[in-house]
Design a protein around this motif. Structure first.
Motif, PDB file in Angstrom:
ATOM      1  N   TYR A 157       0.831  -1.200   0.000  1.00 10.63           N
ATOM      2  CA  TYR A 157       0.000   0.000   0.000  1.00 10.63           C
ATOM      3  C   TYR A 157       0.866   1.250   0.000  1.00 10.63           C
ATOM      4  CZ  TYR A 157      -3.019  -3.695   1.749  1.00 10.63           C
ATOM      5  OH  TYR A 157      -3.672  -4.885   1.916  1.00 10.63           O
ATOM      6  N   ASN A 158       0.299   2.336  -0.454  1.00 11.18           N
ATOM      7  CA  ASN A 158       0.932   3.638  -0.340  1.00 11.18           C
ATOM      8  C   ASN A 158       0.246   4.424   0.764  1.00 11.18           C
ATOM      9  OD1 ASN A 158       2.820   3.328  -2.381  1.00 11.18           O
ATOM     10  ND2 ASN A 158       1.498   4.190  -3.958  1.00 11.18           N
ATOM     11  N   PHE A 159       1.031   4.909   1.709  1.00  5.33           N
ATOM     12  CA  PHE A 159       0.478   5.778   2.740  1.00  5.33           C
ATOM     13  C   PHE A 159       0.424   7.194   2.208  1.00  5.33           C
ATOM     14  CE2 PHE A 159       1.441   8.849   6.196  1.00  5.33           C
ATOM     15  CZ  PHE A 159       0.206   8.800   6.827  1.00  5.33           C
ATOM     16  N   GLU A 160      -0.748   7.803   2.268  1.00  2.00           N
ATOM     17  CA  GLU A 160      -0.938   9.189   1.861  1.00  2.00           C
ATOM     18  C   GLU A 160      -1.332   9.999   3.093  1.00  2.00           C
ATOM     19  OE1 GLU A 160      -0.610  10.575  -1.106  1.00  2.00           O
ATOM     20  OE2 GLU A 160      -0.839   9.006  -2.624  1.00  2.00           O
ATOM     21  N   PRO A 161      -0.485  10.919   3.538  1.00  3.70           N
ATOM     22  CA  PRO A 161      -0.860  11.726   4.696  1.00  3.70           C
ATOM     23  C   PRO A 161      -2.095  12.556   4.400  1.00  3.70           C
ATOM     24  CG  PRO A 161       1.053  12.655   3.602  1.00  3.70           C
ATOM     25  CD  PRO A 161       0.807  11.320   2.967  1.00  3.70           C
ATOM     26  N   MET A 162      -2.886  12.810   5.411  1.00  2.00           N
ATOM     27  CA  MET A 162      -4.118  13.577   5.230  1.00  2.00           C
ATOM     28  C   MET A 162      -3.833  14.974   4.698  1.00  2.00           C
ATOM     29  SD  MET A 162      -7.295  12.872   5.474  1.00  2.00           S
ATOM     30  CE  MET A 162      -8.849  13.785   5.326  1.00  2.00           C
ATOM     31  N   ALA A 163      -2.611  15.434   4.887  1.00  2.00           N
ATOM     32  CA  ALA A 163      -2.233  16.745   4.366  1.00  2.00           C
ATOM     33  C   ALA A 163      -2.435  16.835   2.865  1.00  2.00           C
ATOM     34  CB  ALA A 163      -0.775  17.041   4.719  1.00  2.00           C
ATOM     35  N   ALA A 164      -2.394  15.707   2.170  1.00  2.00           N
ATOM     36  CA  ALA A 164      -2.599  15.705   0.726  1.00  2.00           C
ATOM     37  C   ALA A 164      -3.995  16.185   0.353  1.00  2.00           C
ATOM     38  CB  ALA A 164      -2.369  14.302   0.167  1.00  2.00           C
TER      39      ALA A 164
END
Length: 373
Positions: free
Chosen positions: A200-207
């Motif tokens: 999986y790729n972790f995407e920070p909520m900041a995105a």
């Protein structure tokens, strides 16, 4: 810095970069921040090791980096990280993901401890030119990645109270059925396994929300994508409220995406709770902790007319978890138990009051779980 090249996801080219401007090729597989029109240089900077960490400065000296800026440091590692498969290459480079994917980290001890022994170690020219995930290992605490038994583990420094708080919250979260990054004591450090597991790729909520930590704003953003995400976000907020985590920012919670398809799978498991609970010491009274997070959680439930089903917790459960969390350190178990149970009872009273006084103009939303984990 002017960059011309490509943003990659594994072996796929997902965007072209011309003079620092990203041109989508496979938008559905691009990093969310860039897919949403984010600035390329800011995306690179968000992946850089914290320059204020003393050990990061030592590491850069060991690697003979003449330009120690955030962007230059990230480019040195082709912007690759452990927790996703995004990376960049210039137009002059003929590279495959296998060429830049991390398979070892000989600079782990320098990044974690910065000790005299680690600093005095003699590295060969080939070793000094090897790739290290530390240049893209973000966060303010001294930490490192180590490859053990076929998996990557994050090791992190911290005081006894900080380490206890992290381990305790992880064990309690798992006990309650919430997805969590599991933390384990390891000598004077704690460690946790990479929860992306290379799948999986972790995407920070900041995105999605930038620096906006407002509960309602985040909830609405997630609810538009998938109501399951919004409910999973509530579970993270519940644990933050219960365990007094004042450090929930938009880079330590986020989403998991399938690396092959790019679709969002779920919220990432709860992680980074070392500035919570008793991490900053013991207050005079365990039962009089701040009500701010409880009020904020209550406002969200009330404004969105959410009937949140809080999990069952009792004193025995909390006490047993506290005892086994960091058994070799001197922890005030009674204080921790009183602290958590007092906050739990206040949350319980809050939720009960909302159940008795629902908004008449909206249907109550019932919580349900749909987790990847």
């Amino acid at each position: 810095m002017i960059f011309n090249g490509y943003v990659m996801s594994g072996e796929e080219t997902v965007a072209e970069v011309k003079n620092n401007q990203t041109i989508p090729i496979l938008k559905e597989k691009m990093p969310l921040y860039l897919a949403n029109g984010g600035n390329f240089e800011q995306w690179l900077e968000s992946r850089a090791i914290d320059r204020h960490r003393p050990n990061s400065r030592i590491l850069k000296k060991m690697l003979h980096l003449t330009d120690t800026s955030d962007i230059a440091s990230v480019i040195h590692s082709h912007a690759a990280t452990i927790t996703d498969n995004y990376w960049v290459k210039s137009v002059e480079e003929d590279l495959q993901y296998a060429n830049i994917e991390f398979k070892e980290n000989i600079f782990a001890d320098i990044s974690l401890t910065g000790s005299v022994d680690s600093y005095n170690k003699i590295f060969t020219k080939e070793q000094l030119s090897s790739r290290t995930p530390e240049l893209t290992n973000i966060g303010s605490y001294e930490k490192c990645w180590k490859f053990e038994n076929g998996s990557w583990y994050m090791y992190k420094q911290g005081s006894a109270l900080e380490r206890f708080s992290e381990v305790f919250i992880a064990i309690l979260s798992k006990k309650l059925g919430f997805p969590t990054a599991e933390y384990y004591p390891s000598d004077s450090f704690i460690k946790t396994k990479d929860f992306t597991e290379g799948k999986y790729n972790f995407e920070p909520m900041a995105a999605l929300v930038g620096d906006n930590e407002d509960y309602s704003f985040n909830y609405d953003k997630l609810n538009v994508i998938d109501e399951n995400l919004a409910h999973q976000y509530l579970d993270i907020l519940f644990m933050d409220t219960l365990c007094f985590n004042m450090d929930r920012h938009t880079y330590n919670y986020g989403l998991l995406r399938d690396r092959e398809l790019g679709n969002i799978i779920s919220m990432a498991p709860n992680f980074d709770n070392n500035i919570a609970l008793i991490s900053r010491g013991y207050a005079t009274e365990a039962k009089n902790s701040s009500n701010l997070l409880i009020e904020l959680f209550g406002e969200l439930l009330k404004n969105k007319n959410i009937l949140y089903e809080i999990p069952f917790i009792n004193e025995t459960m909390v006490q047993e978890i506290a005892i086994k969390s960091l058994p070799n350190e001197k922890i005030d178990i009674e204080y921790v138990t009183d602290f958590v149970m007092d906050r739990y009872q206040r949350i319980e009273s809050l939720v009960q009051s909302l159940e008795m006084n629902p908004k008449e103009d909206l249907g109550i939303q019932f919580k349900y779980k749909k987790y990847l984990w």
